[in-house]
Write an enzyme that holds these catalytic residues in place. Structure first.
Site, PDB file in Angstrom:
ATOM      1  N   LYS A   1      13.298  -2.578  -8.145  1.00  0.00           N
ATOM      2  CA  LYS A   1      13.796  -1.285  -7.048  1.00  0.00           C
ATOM      3  C   LYS A   1      14.264  -2.723  -6.090  1.00  0.00           C
ATOM      4  O   LYS A   1      15.551  -2.148  -5.614  1.00  0.00           O
ATOM      5  CB  LYS A   1      12.043  -0.616  -6.984  1.00  0.00           C
ATOM      6  CG  LYS A   1      12.602  -0.061  -4.791  1.00  0.00           C
ATOM      7  CD  LYS A   1      13.109   0.919  -5.504  1.00  0.00           C
ATOM      8  CE  LYS A   1      13.441   1.705  -3.836  1.00  0.00           C
ATOM      9  NZ  LYS A   1      12.409   1.240  -2.883  1.00  0.00           N
TER      10      LYS A   1
ATOM     11  N   GLY B   1       5.190   3.916  -9.033  1.00  0.00           N
ATOM     12  CA  GLY B   1       5.490   3.304  -9.071  1.00  0.00           C
ATOM     13  C   GLY B   1       5.190   1.602  -9.095  1.00  0.00           C
ATOM     14  O   GLY B   1       5.407   1.425  -9.888  1.00  0.00           O
ATOM     15  N   HIS B   2       3.821   2.431  -8.196  1.00  0.00           N
ATOM     16  CA  HIS B   2       3.227   0.357  -8.139  1.00  0.00           C
ATOM     17  C   HIS B   2       2.413   0.502  -8.980  1.00  0.00           C
ATOM     18  O   HIS B   2       1.876  -0.429 -10.064  1.00  0.00           O
ATOM     19  CB  HIS B   2       2.540   0.784  -6.592  1.00  0.00           C
ATOM     20  CG  HIS B   2       2.927   0.372  -5.383  1.00  0.00           C
ATOM     21  ND1 HIS B   2       3.247   2.063  -4.584  1.00  0.00           N
ATOM     22  CD2 HIS B   2       3.648  -0.596  -5.169  1.00  0.00           C
ATOM     23  CE1 HIS B   2       3.764   1.208  -3.905  1.00  0.00           C
ATOM     24  NE2 HIS B   2       4.308   0.249  -3.674  1.00  0.00           N
TER      25      HIS B   2
ATOM     26  N   GLY C   1       0.657  -1.250   0.016  1.00  0.00           N
ATOM     27  CA  GLY C   1      -0.037  -0.148  -0.251  1.00  0.00           C
ATOM     28  C   GLY C   1       0.948   1.707   0.078  1.00  0.00           C
ATOM     29  O   GLY C   1       2.644   1.114  -0.347  1.00  0.00           O
TER      30      GLY C   1
ATOM     31  N   HIS D   1       2.467   4.702  -5.130  1.00  0.00           N
ATOM     32  CA  HIS D   1       2.403   5.348  -5.943  1.00  0.00           C
ATOM     33  C   HIS D   1       2.714   5.480  -7.310  1.00  0.00           C
ATOM     34  O   HIS D   1       2.448   4.398  -7.515  1.00  0.00           O
ATOM     35  CB  HIS D   1       3.893   6.157  -5.235  1.00  0.00           C
ATOM     36  CG  HIS D   1       4.748   5.026  -4.940  1.00  0.00           C
ATOM     37  ND1 HIS D   1       5.436   4.535  -6.036  1.00  0.00           N
ATOM     38  CD2 HIS D   1       5.282   4.229  -4.036  1.00  0.00           C
ATOM     39  CE1 HIS D   1       6.357   3.067  -5.616  1.00  0.00           C
ATOM     40  NE2 HIS D   1       6.854   3.596  -4.315  1.00  0.00           N
TER      41      HIS D   1
ATOM     42  N   ARG E   1       8.806   5.157   1.720  1.00  0.00           N
ATOM     43  CA  ARG E   1       9.064   5.909   2.590  1.00  0.00           C
ATOM     44  C   ARG E   1       9.886   6.502   2.032  1.00  0.00           C
ATOM     45  O   ARG E   1       9.900   7.596   2.889  1.00  0.00           O
ATOM     46  CB  ARG E   1       9.991   4.681   2.861  1.00  0.00           C
ATOM     47  CG  ARG E   1       9.889   3.352   3.384  1.00  0.00           C
ATOM     48  CD  ARG E   1      10.639   2.985   4.305  1.00  0.00           C
ATOM     49  NE  ARG E   1      10.912   2.135   5.519  1.00  0.00           N
ATOM     50  CZ  ARG E   1      10.788   0.219   4.921  1.00  0.00           C
ATOM     51  NH1 ARG E   1      10.316   0.010   3.139  1.00  0.00           N
ATOM     52  NH2 ARG E   1       9.788  -0.681   5.405  1.00  0.00           N
TER      53      ARG E   1
ATOM     54  N   GLN F   1      14.998  -8.746  -3.454  1.00  0.00           N
ATOM     55  CA  GLN F   1      13.757  -9.460  -2.850  1.00  0.00           C
ATOM     56  C   GLN F   1      13.367 -10.083  -4.424  1.00  0.00           C
ATOM     57  O   GLN F   1      13.184 -11.288  -5.047  1.00  0.00           O
ATOM     58  CB  GLN F   1      12.632  -8.265  -3.145  1.00  0.00           C
ATOM     59  CG  GLN F   1      11.047  -8.615  -2.950  1.00  0.00           C
ATOM     60  CD  GLN F   1       9.652  -7.575  -2.669  1.00  0.00           C
ATOM     61  OE1 GLN F   1      10.361  -7.434  -1.345  1.00  0.00           O
ATOM     62  NE2 GLN F   1       9.550  -6.972  -3.550  1.00  0.00           N
TER      63      GLN F   1
ATOM     64  N   SER G   1       9.164   5.213  -3.795  1.00  0.00           N
ATOM     65  CA  SER G   1       9.041   4.742  -2.512  1.00  0.00           C
ATOM     66  C   SER G   1       8.149   5.298  -0.991  1.00  0.00           C
ATOM     67  O   SER G   1       8.140   6.323  -1.022  1.00  0.00           O
ATOM     68  CB  SER G   1      10.410   4.468  -2.090  1.00  0.00           C
ATOM     69  OG  SER G   1      10.288   3.705  -0.560  1.00  0.00           O
TER      70      SER G   1
HETATM   71  P1  AMP Z   1       6.141  -2.426  -1.357  1.00  0.00           P
HETATM   72  O1  AMP Z   1       4.886  -1.796  -1.732  1.00  0.00           O
HETATM   73  O2  AMP Z   1       6.880  -1.520  -1.509  1.00  0.00           O
HETATM   74  O3  AMP Z   1       5.923  -3.948  -0.989  1.00  0.00           O
HETATM   75  O4  AMP Z   1       5.941  -2.260  -3.149  1.00  0.00           O
HETATM   76  C1  AMP Z   1       5.412  -3.502  -4.292  1.00  0.00           C
HETATM   77  C2  AMP Z   1       6.158  -4.032  -5.377  1.00  0.00           C
HETATM   78  O5  AMP Z   1       6.139  -2.194  -5.984  1.00  0.00           O
HETATM   79  C3  AMP Z   1       7.117  -4.066  -4.569  1.00  0.00           C
HETATM   80  O6  AMP Z   1       7.578  -5.350  -5.942  1.00  0.00           O
HETATM   81  C4  AMP Z   1       7.792  -3.025  -5.150  1.00  0.00           C
HETATM   82  O7  AMP Z   1       9.551  -3.665  -5.940  1.00  0.00           O
HETATM   83  C5  AMP Z   1       7.466  -2.479  -6.790  1.00  0.00           C
HETATM   84  N1  AMP Z   1       7.814  -1.032  -6.819  1.00  0.00           N
HETATM   85  C6  AMP Z   1       8.211  -0.001  -5.558  1.00  0.00           C
HETATM   86  N2  AMP Z   1       8.616   0.822  -5.700  1.00  0.00           N
HETATM   87  C7  AMP Z   1       9.245   0.403  -7.112  1.00  0.00           C
HETATM   88  C8  AMP Z   1       9.305   2.157  -8.384  1.00  0.00           C
HETATM   89  N3  AMP Z   1      10.342   2.986  -7.530  1.00  0.00           N
HETATM   90  N4  AMP Z   1       9.756   1.837  -9.249  1.00  0.00           N
HETATM   91  C9  AMP Z   1       9.106  -0.055  -9.419  1.00  0.00           C
HETATM   92  N5  AMP Z   1       8.788  -1.032  -8.116  1.00  0.00           N
HETATM   93  C10 AMP Z   1       9.012  -0.470  -7.518  1.00  0.00           C
END
Ligand code: AMP
Length: 279
Positions: A150, A36-37, A31, A34, A188, A154, A186
């Site tokens: 990113k 990126g998601h 959640g 942004h 964060r 993982q 991100s």
């Molecule tokens: P998270 O919500 O941070 O666990 O991320 C969920 C998914 O989104 C993971 O596969 C991350 O690698 C991907 N992700 C997060 N930030 C980015 C980004 N800036 N560019 C590409 N993928 C991202």
């Protein structure tokens, strides 16, 4: 978009009979969504008929003292973004639903890759991540799952999980989505002060400077990148290395290698990386 909260609801809605052969593209997230998601969601749409996003801040991948409690939770805004993106299904389970007392959820172990870099900095993180990803795969049963470059370590571990357990799904990798000034997006980033945010583009600059200098020798190129970050008083480098993207062991061979870094801005750890081409 339909919001599902329980495993039973997922089974009912996304079982083979309900979907009648339509393929599922799955995007697991924590959640605080942004752009990126959203780029992952668009890729899932290209690869599958139905797009399922999960939002679950997984307690087992946070160590004691990390930011589990204060990790941003913005469900209403997330739902609005997902609706606008045309996502078909959101799975937003409780921790009790993902880890029910009555069911033995097999804990996964990440192995040697899980002890390096992010695994060394965050003991148990990758075991928890793999456990929840494996559990979510088992609940959603997607044909395709999209992960971001990113989180490269993982990604390597998820690819290893799929290979070793012969899981019947394809992993699609989304390139890193960046702000206009180069900072990797991100959830964060919202922790950053104005001064930290202003300094943060040096991370992506450092990766590019280092990549361009690799022809002059790996050690020297890494020092160049680290020095670029060190020039910013708001930032400090936790690691800045060249690794093999499958093993996360340091390498002296730039071809098909991966430059990885974590930079600290106050208490916030900023991850970034740059995959290098072959000759
Ligand atoms: P998270 O919500 O941070 O666990 O991320 C969920 C998914 O989104 C993971 O596969 C991350 O690698 C991907 N992700 C997060 N930030 C980015 C980004 N800036 N560019 C590409 N993928 C991202």
């Amino acid at each position: 978009m339909r919001v599902l909260h329980t495993v039973a609801e997922v089974r009912e809605a996304l079982g083979e009979r309900s979907l009648a052969g339509r393929s599922i593209g799955f995007v697991p997230t924590m959640g605080a969504l942004h752009e990126g998601h959203l780029s992952l969601i668009r890729l899932a749409r290209e690869h599958a008929d139905e797009v399922v996003v999960s939002i679950f801040v997984n307690p087992t991948q946070f160590a004691a003292g990390e930011d589990f409690e204060r990790y941003p939770r913005t469900l209403d805004a997330d739902i609005a973004l997902l609706e606008a993106e045309g996502v078909d299904w959101l799975f937003a389970p409780s921790a009790a639903e993902v880890y029910p007392d009555s069911v033995q959820v097999a804990a996964m172990t990440a192995g040697p890759i899980g002890d390096r870099f992010e695994g060394a900095a965050r003991p148990g993180h990758f075991d928890g991540m793999l456990t929840v990803v494996n559990r979510l795969f088992d609940i959603v049963r997607p044909q395709v799952a999209v992960f971001g470059q990113k989180d490269a370590q993982q990604l390597a571990l998820v690819q290893q999980l799929v290979r070793e357990h012969n899981l019947p799904l394809e992993i699609v990798v989304a390139p890193i989505s960046r702000e206009a000034d180069g900072l990797a997006r991100s959830s964060r980033n919202r922790y950053l002060s104005l001064a930290q945010r202003a300094a943060a583009p040096a991370i992506w600059q450092a990766l590019q400077l280092s990549a361009a200098a690799l022809g002059d020798g790996v050690a020297q190129a890494l020092e160049l990148g680290r020095a670029h970050i060190a020039a910013q008083p708001e930032l400090s480098t936790e690691y800045f290395e060249l690794v093999d993207p499958r093993t996360f062991l340091p390498t002296e061979q730039p071809e098909h290698a991966l430059l990885i870094t974590v930079v600290r801005a106050g208490n916030t750890r900023l991850l970034d990386n740059l995959p290098l081409p072959g000759r």
